[in-house]
Write a protein that holds these residues in place. Sequence first.
Motif, PDB file in Angstrom:
ATOM      1  N   TYR A 133       0.811  -1.216   0.000  1.00 30.63           N
ATOM      2  CA  TYR A 133       0.000   0.000   0.000  1.00 30.63           C
ATOM      3  C   TYR A 133       0.844   1.265   0.000  1.00 30.63           C
ATOM      4  N   ASN A 134       2.081   1.151   0.462  1.00 31.43           N
ATOM      5  CA  ASN A 134       2.968   2.325   0.446  1.00 31.43           C
ATOM      6  C   ASN A 134       3.547   2.598  -0.934  1.00 31.43           C
ATOM      7  N   GLN A 135       3.381   1.650  -1.860  1.00 36.30           N
ATOM      8  CA  GLN A 135       3.856   1.872  -3.224  1.00 36.30           C
ATOM      9  C   GLN A 135       2.862   2.760  -3.969  1.00 36.30           C
ATOM     10  N   PRO A 136       3.333   3.802  -4.669  1.00 35.35           N
ATOM     11  CA  PRO A 136       2.391   4.676  -5.383  1.00 35.35           C
ATOM     12  C   PRO A 136       1.674   3.921  -6.497  1.00 35.35           C
ATOM     13  N   CYS A 137       0.390   4.206  -6.678  1.00 38.27           N
ATOM     14  CA  CYS A 137      -0.380   3.575  -7.751  1.00 38.27           C
ATOM     15  C   CYS A 137       0.089   4.111  -9.103  1.00 38.27           C
ATOM     16  N   ILE A 138      -0.003   3.285 -10.119  1.00 33.86           N
ATOM     17  CA  ILE A 138       0.413   3.644 -11.473  1.00 33.86           C
ATOM     18  C   ILE A 138      -0.768   4.285 -12.195  1.00 33.86           C
ATOM     19  N   PRO A 139      -0.602   5.476 -12.760  1.00 34.46           N
ATOM     20  CA  PRO A 139      -1.722   6.138 -13.437  1.00 34.46           C
ATOM     21  C   PRO A 139      -2.332   5.254 -14.524  1.00 34.46           C
ATOM     22  N   SER A 140      -3.669   5.230 -14.577  1.00 32.65           N
ATOM     23  CA  SER A 140      -4.434   4.489 -15.593  1.00 32.65           C
ATOM     24  C   SER A 140      -4.218   2.979 -15.508  1.00 32.65           C
ATOM     25  N   GLN A 141      -3.693   2.496 -14.373  1.00 33.35           N
ATOM     26  CA  GLN A 141      -3.500   1.055 -14.168  1.00 33.35           C
ATOM     27  C   GLN A 141      -4.133   0.677 -12.823  1.00 33.35           C
ATOM     28  N   PRO A 142      -5.444   0.398 -12.797  1.00 32.07           N
ATOM     29  CA  PRO A 142      -6.106   0.081 -11.526  1.00 32.07           C
ATOM     30  C   PRO A 142      -5.438  -1.101 -10.813  1.00 32.07           C
ATOM     31  N   ARG A 143      -5.195  -0.935  -9.530  1.00 30.93           N
ATOM     32  CA  ARG A 143      -4.495  -1.974  -8.763  1.00 30.93           C
ATOM     33  C   ARG A 143      -5.455  -3.093  -8.378  1.00 30.93           C
ATOM     34  N   GLN A 144      -5.024  -4.339  -8.629  1.00 29.06           N
ATOM     35  CA  GLN A 144      -5.797  -5.523  -8.283  1.00 29.06           C
ATOM     36  C   GLN A 144      -4.883  -6.435  -7.457  1.00 29.06           C
ATOM     37  N   LEU A 145      -5.270  -6.681  -6.214  1.00 21.98           N
ATOM     38  CA  LEU A 145      -4.455  -7.474  -5.294  1.00 21.98           C
ATOM     39  C   LEU A 145      -5.048  -8.868  -5.144  1.00 21.98           C
ATOM     40  N   PHE A 146      -4.223  -9.897  -5.365  1.00 18.79           N
ATOM     41  CA  PHE A 146      -4.630 -11.296  -5.211  1.00 18.79           C
ATOM     42  C   PHE A 146      -3.852 -11.890  -4.035  1.00 18.79           C
ATOM     43  N   VAL A 147      -4.571 -12.364  -3.012  1.00 17.97           N
ATOM     44  CA  VAL A 147      -3.930 -12.895  -1.802  1.00 17.97           C
ATOM     45  C   VAL A 147      -4.205 -14.388  -1.706  1.00 17.97           C
ATOM     46  N   PHE A 148      -3.133 -15.181  -1.583  1.00 16.05           N
ATOM     47  CA  PHE A 148      -3.234 -16.637  -1.459  1.00 16.05           C
ATOM     48  C   PHE A 148      -2.691 -17.044  -0.089  1.00 16.05           C
ATOM     49  N   THR A 149      -3.535 -17.662   0.748  1.00 11.81           N
ATOM     50  CA  THR A 149      -3.082 -18.046   2.078  1.00 11.81           C
ATOM     51  C   THR A 149      -3.951 -19.162   2.625  1.00 11.81           C
ATOM     52  N   ASP A 150      -3.372 -19.942   3.537  1.00 17.72           N
ATOM     53  CA  ASP A 150      -4.203 -20.907   4.249  1.00 17.72           C
ATOM     54  C   ASP A 150      -4.859 -20.258   5.460  1.00 17.72           C
TER      55      ASP A 150
END
Length: 817
Positions: A376-393
């Motif tokens: 979340y501290n990384q700046p978002c890239i313009p015109s590139q919506p961020r999509q986070l995929f989390v894999f965990t047990d």
Amino acid sequence: MECCCGLLTAEKQPVPLKGIEVELEVKDHVATVVSTLHYENKEDKAIEAVFVFPLPGDAAVCHFSAKVGQTEIVAEVKEKQKARDEYDDALSSGQQAFLLEESEQSSDIFSLSVGSLPPGESASIRLEYIIELAVQADDALRFCLPAVLNPRYQPQGSEGGGVQVTSVPASQVPYSLSFSARVSSPRQVSKIDSNCSLEPLQYLNAEQSQAVVKLAAGHKFDRDVELLIYYKDAHQPAAVVEAGQAPAKPGTLMGDAVVMLSLYPEFPQAVMSSLASSGEFVFLLDRSGSMDCPINNTKKSETRISSARDTLLLLLKSLPMGCYFNIYSFGSSFKHIFPTSVEYSEKTMEEALKKVKEMEANLGGTEILQPLKHIYNQPCIPSQPRQLFVFTDGEVGNTKEVTSLVKKNSTSHRCFSFGIGEGASTALINGLAKEGGGHAQFITGADRMQPKVMQSLRFALQPTVEDISVTWDLPQGVTAIVLSPPLTAIFQGQRSLIYSQLTGQSSEAKDCFVTVKYNLAGHPTQNQIPFTLQPTEETGLTIHRLSARTVIRSLETEKNNYDLMPFMKREDKKEEEDGVKQKVVELSVQSGVSSSHTAFIAVHKGESSTTQGPLLRQIIPVPSFCNTPLMMCRQSMPIPPPNAYRRSRPQQMRGAMCPPMPTSFAPCGIPQIGFAGRPCACIAYADCDMGGDMDASDGYGLALTPPPCMDPLLELVSLQKASGCWPLVKALAVAMGKTSEEVEKPKPAAVSKDVWATILALIWLHGFKAEAQDEWQLLAMKAVSWLRAQKASCVAECVAAGNALLGCEVSKDTLGI
């Protein structure tokens, strides 16, 4: 070294929990679950039994009672500390008392204390909760009864005490389970499937809209009990009105009518066929020790980490050109493949795949909070919506802190979460998706991870729904107060629920409407649902309690968010937190629905006598799932015991230190390994998370057998280029069961090798892997787009030659070229 699984008594007697009965009633997409737990004290002195167990994280626990002999005691909801004090006072007075409380760290963990149960006495505990059923990719409604409680990893430096939760193999669980379900709906019940053996489905009426089913005899505690309920014409929007509670004051949630609105959007096919070609895709992979456990209990089951690696392969091959991506992995620490997200290309894809192949479950614990903060501290890239995929047990102890962080950053991204294996925390997996405006999936039993993950990728590539608004057309004098959090995401075929409190009165007999408006790919769209103010019959207070649960969860998240606001003064933060806590307690008590700040307390105020000597405290074991053939030492589960704040008894110590010891066999015959100087609770077949990193240099790696050969589908997919084409190489021929000469000889002279290889790959996928189309559909679409861009001649000739070579009958139109 003595095995500490099972009962923690000197006599090693069986635990007092003798059996569990579960009755499930499903009305349309809402389930009411009644669990009855039967206890028996076979000791020669009074006991206090403690049972820590899982419930779905989004359940509304609304009833708790106990029956001792012929006397039934109905519990009340009270502020948690008051309930604990009352429980202590009752035990000190020799009275029978029962305490049920939700963990403050995770809403899917409950602890039940059965206090001062006399020798030879039996008790039955009745627990009731309500839950909304999630819609699966194939339109099934999913109900899951968690039978497995995997110990939760407590991040280093986290506050809170711990209670030792003993986990034992399924065959050693000393209590039984019976399970029955009754399903009713306005629509026909098509079928009911399960990961467990069921008795034959029985319909109760000619319309087949009511049915009952039971768990077959001999069920083992080696898995959650999962039901998949299929209705005919399931995707129907609806609005259900429930009358308020008669004694409650008008103007309050329990006193007013409440409406539950179910939305099933159907987007135009023309819009859905065009997938986005931009976005920043961030994949966050759990590499804790428990990820080396098998996904299910079959001997040939692949491990969670190996399935995750295969899934990342499919994901990377399916990403569109022009997007950005990065892969993070975490355990006790976290790593990333690239310092920041990079543009998707052949070079970056190959570099990422090389690193993915090397990933093992060797990063120790399950500390997910720090990598999330870094992302979340990384700046978002313009015109590139961020999509986070989390894999965990999903075996973490600070669930609410994690989901609060996701909610705080929900405006900058969408979060798609995947719970891998039995026992994954529903509070964590569902919470990540709900707070992140995404979609949650669970991979259990015989499920394959790949099709479920690819469905979520298709959701992520759908055009973003924007400018969502909900308006109400009601009679004059009636107002709707929306209780649910604002809708931030709507997906094709996914149900969304909205709860609203209807205040005021009106004598006007007018039809009501609720209208949901939004923009989809620049096109204004709306769905309108009619309803009446006439309450629906036979709903009880189900909708009110689900509404109360929704408000309580929102308030708890709000309270947790203050911890993420370092700019606030300490006294202001405490004042705000106390105010929110008071609201939670008031609503929880009024509605009778549990919260993290309240507890159910039941005291039998009959004849009492002072207890002589300390109570014998027994911790009841839960079944474990991870069949790793080692007994590992790990940190204790960070769930506060019910007596953590009592005046009369000391707190339980956190995990003791393991002495150095060689590999040996425990009394139960399970090989065990001790790690000197590490906090532990030795748990048979349990989560393998360690307090520190565990890698190959430790000498205790769990990869005891060489990895199996790659599946032909994954082998073929691994050869695809980032652009979408396949090269004509020997490995491609081998994946299709041919020699290089057999593949090259029929190629038309006028066609390039890459075009020929790509057409062959598409024919093979359609001809031999049609049942797995959900897994390769997106990468096939990318291949078709590449072929169209080549404007190659002789395509029809290539398709005919490819069919002849592979023995298929796939048409050019089927391939889409």
